[in-house]
Design an enzyme around this catalytic site. Sequence first.
Site, PDB file in Angstrom:
ATOM      1  N   ASP A  29       0.995  -0.952  -0.247  1.00  0.00           N
ATOM      2  CA  ASP A  29       0.006   0.318   0.664  1.00  0.00           C
ATOM      3  C   ASP A  29       0.684   1.391  -0.164  1.00  0.00           C
ATOM      4  OD1 ASP A  29      -2.172   1.831   0.534  1.00  0.00           O
ATOM      5  OD2 ASP A  29      -3.166   0.686   1.397  1.00  0.00           O
TER       6      ASP A  29
HETATM    7  C1  BGC Z   1      -4.706   3.008   0.084  1.00  0.00           C
HETATM    8  C2  BGC Z   1      -5.060   1.957  -1.151  1.00  0.00           C
HETATM    9  C3  BGC Z   1      -5.494   3.118  -2.530  1.00  0.00           C
HETATM   10  C4  BGC Z   1      -3.778   3.798  -2.333  1.00  0.00           C
HETATM   11  C5  BGC Z   1      -2.843   4.601  -3.410  1.00  0.00           C
HETATM   12  C6  BGC Z   1      -3.837   4.155   0.252  1.00  0.00           C
HETATM   13  O1  BGC Z   1      -3.741   5.339   0.726  1.00  0.00           O
HETATM   14  O2  BGC Z   1      -5.231   2.391   0.927  1.00  0.00           O
HETATM   15  O3  BGC Z   1      -6.293   1.712  -1.192  1.00  0.00           O
HETATM   16  O4  BGC Z   1      -4.858   1.381  -3.707  1.00  0.00           O
HETATM   17  O5  BGC Z   1      -3.485   4.599  -1.453  1.00  0.00           O
HETATM   18  O6  BGC Z   1      -4.362   5.343  -4.071  1.00  0.00           O
END
Ligand code: BGC
Length: 733
Positions: free
Chosen positions: A265
Amino acid sequence: MFRKFLKNKLLILFFCTTTVVIVNAQDSNNSKSVEAKIDHIISSLTLEEKVAMCHAQSKFSTPGVERLGIPELWMSDGPHGVRGEINWDNWGYAGWTNDSITAFPALTCLAATFNPNLSKDYGISIGEEARYRKKDVLLGPGVNIYRSPLNGRNFEYMGEDPFLASKLVVPYIQGVQQNGVAACVKHYVLNNQELWRGHINVEVSDRALHEIYLPAFKAAVEEGKVWSIMGAYNQFRGQFCGHNKVLLNDILKKDWSFDGVVISDWGGTHDTKQAALYGLDIEMGTGTDGLTSSTKNAYDLYYLAGPFLKLLKSGEVKEDVLNDKVRRILRLMFRTNMAPNRPLGRMNNQEHIDVARKIAGEGIVLLKNDTSFFPIDTSKKIIIAVIGENATRSMTIGGGSSELKAKIEISPLDGLKKRYKNATIIHAMGYASGPSAYDRVIPSEYDLNKLKQEAIEVASKADAVLFFGGLNKNHLQDCEGADRKEYKLPFGQDELLNELLKVNPNIGVVLVSGNAVEMPWISKVKALIQAWYLGSVAGDAIADVISGDVNPSGKLPFSFPKKLSDNAAHSFGELSYPGDSINQYYKEDILVGYRWFDTKKIKPLFAFGEGQSYTTFELSKWNTDKKEYAKNESILISGSVSNTGNVDGSEVVQVYVGKLNSKVNRAEKELKGFQKIAVKKGENIDVQISINVNSLSFYDESISNWNLEKGDYLIYIGNASNNISKKIKITIK
Ligand code: BGC
């Protein structure tokens, strides 16, 4: 430029130092030859080139190796539509004019359809849009289990039941990936709250982990054959999920034989050696401001960049570890941006709008309907008061990374105005929440008292009132990065509803939310619809159901407790939810959602699987093919569903199973099968549902494996977890 080159070529040439590798349409599906090509490419790459492939070069891309024809890898958020283009090095939108898309209903709505065929349509459509936007990886779907109604991201997930989520996640993935776009199932695992998500350490039993939190991910890998998976932000047993030995090496890559790519993530990586050794393949999002946070190229400072290279060069980490990551990344590329014959995709076409509307219509849940308040006849010359901010508010904006730049978004008010040409529709905002901003609350500048008075006046003039309330995508509502602070409706809606009821008791409530809410007014309103976040054609889909053009058939994918402390996680106090900011303990163990309500005999406000129709159904003649079964057999359950009312409709037959006199703690019953059936009025349809005997096993911690208990089981057949029409006892020999 380089991507354009790839798009136009069926033949992709890899110029290696000594040989040329040619990938063509005939042999791209031949996994042996692909693996051989990957071997060859790996042997031609330098250490530096391989390391570069393991981390970001921008907010949403990783670098290729131009000299060998290896393309960049481009990712985009999901899961409800393809996100607007983001700047190279910061979270701002790039301001492109060709990136507005179809917004599909939120995954809670998809789950409420109980219809795997629609999940396939969803996956195909969003995959086509991702492909058209030249994305190689779509960051979705999300299948974290609904544990607390306060979790700010529940709207992005598929509810509280592992079986339901498993059945729906598989076709979504297959649909996306048939476009040559990888799905990225997220957030693996136990990211069940947003509060302290970046560091909270989750302590949960192996049994609950395997029975409740892992199954949807396991189905995504084993049945859906997902090509990538995103590690969660939080920790599990003292190690970050983004590089967690047990979760990634032992369970995902070894036990489930996952051959795809683990993506962190954004900002979820914390240690080079662990990232190297414990299963992470691509590091994304470390250092939120990219280049601006450093005088040097910040991407070289990623854990899996310079520091990783150092460990490899010193021999502290073996090159095989790096080669395994690169092998996975190249495999993903052969499936996506190096697959020569993948379709080109399409965007904002009528078929996608139709799919969005169909899913929205099938996912809307009718929860109360006294005196047949709904449907409201479209031919009547009546006055309908539409009250509430959610009648006009955009719900594709806000919410965090799932935010969308929708080409169209039809509000409930617009949808109703379009459909109700004979009625007079009057409108008042009633309450106001303020604009949406990430990570902060901006209070509304409206005079709230004035809004309330206007609404009361409008309601008093109407024959029927439709109150559009619920939550929204603001910080501390249904939004990433934080949890809700309270279970009750925000922005004074309870008080407003009480005032409206005083001047006009003929009120139907439409709740737009991705979460359960407290409803102190429920006995006083005539009707209630749970309408989720429905995307581009929200207003049309709501008008479809309110007018009766579509007969509601959605079922709740999670329970609505009467009060917060009735929910299992909350009933154990703060260490269970939200934890002490360092640790949290899932004290309810396997008794999540309806498993808790049933077993502890607590009545929910609305139960898992509940949802009414404009017609009536009768389930009859239900029986099993035998009374005794051996391991490895299937239980065939058959019966019929009759539509005994006046309109065509669809019903979801739900089959739950519970063990009698188990030697371990068990939930009273667990969903093990379901089927949605369309039945015309006056008709009767025979249905068969098959359950694998092995699926009745529990996860036995003493053997670290599944264990099928012999003895008696009860099969419950009904149309909601709290409305069982038949119980059948069977025995496992
Ligand atoms: C989120 C993810 C997301 C990623 C990219 C993170 O803060 O938890 O679900 O895909 O950001 O935007």
